[in-house]
Design a protein around this motif. Structure first.
Motif, PDB file in Angstrom:
ATOM      1  N   GLN A 271       5.045   3.152  -8.421  1.00 51.91           N
ATOM      2  CA  GLN A 271       5.098   1.911  -9.185  1.00 51.91           C
ATOM      3  C   GLN A 271       6.084   0.935  -8.561  1.00 51.91           C
ATOM      4  N   ASN A 272       7.242   1.437  -8.163  1.00 53.82           N
ATOM      5  CA  ASN A 272       8.261   0.580  -7.548  1.00 53.82           C
ATOM      6  C   ASN A 272       8.210   0.612  -6.031  1.00 53.82           C
ATOM      7  N   GLY A 273       7.703   1.678  -5.457  1.00 52.76           N
ATOM      8  CA  GLY A 273       7.584   1.765  -4.011  1.00 52.76           C
ATOM      9  C   GLY A 273       6.343   1.067  -3.503  1.00 52.76           C
ATOM     10  N   GLY A 274       6.214   1.000  -2.174  1.00 55.91           N
ATOM     11  CA  GLY A 274       5.031   0.419  -1.559  1.00 55.91           C
ATOM     12  C   GLY A 274       5.374  -0.562  -0.461  1.00 55.91           C
ATOM     13  N   VAL A 275       4.364  -1.298  -0.017  1.00 57.74           N
ATOM     14  CA  VAL A 275       4.541  -2.311   1.017  1.00 57.74           C
ATOM     15  C   VAL A 275       5.095  -3.577   0.363  1.00 57.74           C
ATOM     16  N   VAL A 276       6.158  -4.127   0.954  1.00 56.02           N
ATOM     17  CA  VAL A 276       6.820  -5.308   0.397  1.00 56.02           C
ATOM     18  C   VAL A 276       6.299  -6.550   1.117  1.00 56.02           C
ATOM     19  N   PRO A 277       5.561  -7.407   0.435  1.00 59.22           N
ATOM     20  CA  PRO A 277       4.986  -8.596   1.081  1.00 59.22           C
ATOM     21  C   PRO A 277       6.063  -9.506   1.680  1.00 59.22           C
ATOM     22  N   GLY A 278       5.828  -9.927   2.920  1.00 62.38           N
ATOM     23  CA  GLY A 278       6.716 -10.875   3.576  1.00 62.38           C
ATOM     24  C   GLY A 278       8.002 -10.302   4.130  1.00 62.38           C
ATOM     25  N   ALA A 279       8.229  -9.003   3.955  1.00 64.32           N
ATOM     26  CA  ALA A 279       9.495  -8.400   4.369  1.00 64.32           C
ATOM     27  C   ALA A 279       9.452  -7.942   5.822  1.00 64.32           C
ATOM     28  N   HIS A 280      10.546  -8.205   6.551  1.00 65.28           N
ATOM     29  CA  HIS A 280      10.725  -7.690   7.898  1.00 65.28           C
ATOM     30  C   HIS A 280      11.523  -6.387   7.837  1.00 65.28           C
ATOM     31  N   HIS A 281      12.071  -5.967   8.958  1.00 64.03           N
ATOM     32  CA  HIS A 281      12.646  -4.624   9.018  1.00 64.03           C
ATOM     33  C   HIS A 281      13.862  -4.469   8.104  1.00 64.03           C
ATOM     34  N   ASN A 282      14.884  -5.312   8.291  1.00 68.12           N
ATOM     35  CA  ASN A 282      16.059  -5.192   7.429  1.00 68.12           C
ATOM     36  C   ASN A 282      16.219  -6.366   6.468  1.00 68.12           C
TER      37      ASN A 282
END
Length: 317
Positions: A271-282
């Motif tokens: 629910q909270n995990g997954g692919v984060v849209p627009g996010a780069h490595h750090n």
């Protein structure tokens, strides 16, 4: 810029910096602790988003950034097994300091490999338990380098570096430094590397090779499949992470790891995990709304672990 907080000395030479909470708790119970572990080259405050998480956590939680001997440039001659031992000391310190409170590990990049080593490595059962593990930006160094190299000359030079490191290890010189001159890996990463760490990072099946997408399910059952059922796991991977080859379906990869963890009896917070849209490595330099999304997910994860009971990890699906 000053960063208020508390510096904890968890062994004779190493510390963890606990960010001062934005809203101090009024509870008589000790706060739960989120321990953040950085990646290659990271140290205190080198990644920006942990400060934002610290100021956004509920009053019952605090965040501390952990310094290991592998922090800053120490990674180049270090190893995951040493990191895991030191993390164990840090967890034990906070367990003793805050009896009955929860401890969650959050890794960024190679900090994720450290957590994997902690939870499923050879000595995992001897380490203090943790209530949760958040793996942010867990990527394959091997696949990242293989994807980055375009010409036949570059690929040949890369193979030569790996073979040189392998030979040094086989000859008993795993602590020796691989030649820096003409070594593209050492030049890019900015530190002279031991033969062991070079091979561990860059070879298929090296000790750091936890997250490569080309490893089979049979292999992953010996790593992800051995996650303790008492430790809830969440994956966070930026959809713009440049260290994941474009050919890899990030969501499908996370689903694959999730399936294997659950088949082994482990627990994953999807629910909270997954692919984060627009996010780069750090996420350094990412838009405010992208960082806010990551922070919201982390806050949701720790809130989902519950209150002061010893563990509710097994209740999450």
């Amino acid at each position: 810029m000053a960063h208020p907080g508390t510096l904890h000395k968890y062994n004779k030479k190493l510390v963890a910096f606990e960010h001062a909470p934005s809203t101090p708790s009024t509870s008589q119970e000790p706060p739960h602790t989120l321990l953040w572990i950085g990646g290659l080259g990271d140290g205190l405050l080198t990644v920006q988003y942990p400060s934002t998480i610290a100021s956004s956590l509920p009053p019952t939680w605090v965040l501390a950034e952990v310094v290991l001997r592998s922090s800053y440039n120490g990674w180049a001659t270090g190893r995951l097994s040493r990191d895991a031992r030191e993390l164990g000391e840090c967890v034990q310190y906070f367990r003793a300091l805050r009896a009955g409170a929860k401890v969650v590990l959050m890794g960024h990049s190679t900090g994720c490999q450290d957590i994997m080593e902690y939870l499923v490595g050879p000595d995992a059962k001897s380490r203090p338990p943790v209530d949760g593990a958040i793996l942010q930006g867990g990527v394959s160094d091997r696949e990242a380098w293989e994807d980055m190299l375009k010409t036949g000359e570059e690929k040949a030079a890369f193979r030569e570096i790996v073979e040189r490191a392998k030979k040094m290890c086989e000859e008993g010189d795993e602590r020796g430094i691989v030649n820096v001159k003409g070594n593209m890996v050492a030049e890019v990463l900015g530190a002279p590397m031991s033969a062991y760490r070079t091979y561990s990072l860059l070879a298929r099946g090296g000790d750091d090779d936890y997250f490569s997408s080309d490893l089979g399910d049979e292999h992953f059952t010996t790593t992800f499949g051995r996650m303790p059922a008492t430790t809830t796991v969440a994956f966070l991977l930026g959809d713009e992470d440049p260290y994941v080859p474009a050919s890899i379906d990030k969501a499908a990869l996370l689903e694959r790891w999730t399936r294997i963890i659950r088949e082994g009896g482990g627990v994953v917070d999807s629910q909270n995990g997954g692919v984060v849209p627009g996010a780069h490595h750090n996420l350094n330099g990412d838009p405010e709304e992208v960082v806010a999304d990551l922070v919201k997910r982390v806050v949701g994860f720790v809130e989902g672990l519950g209150g002061n009971e010893s563990s509710v990890a097994g209740s999450r699906l």
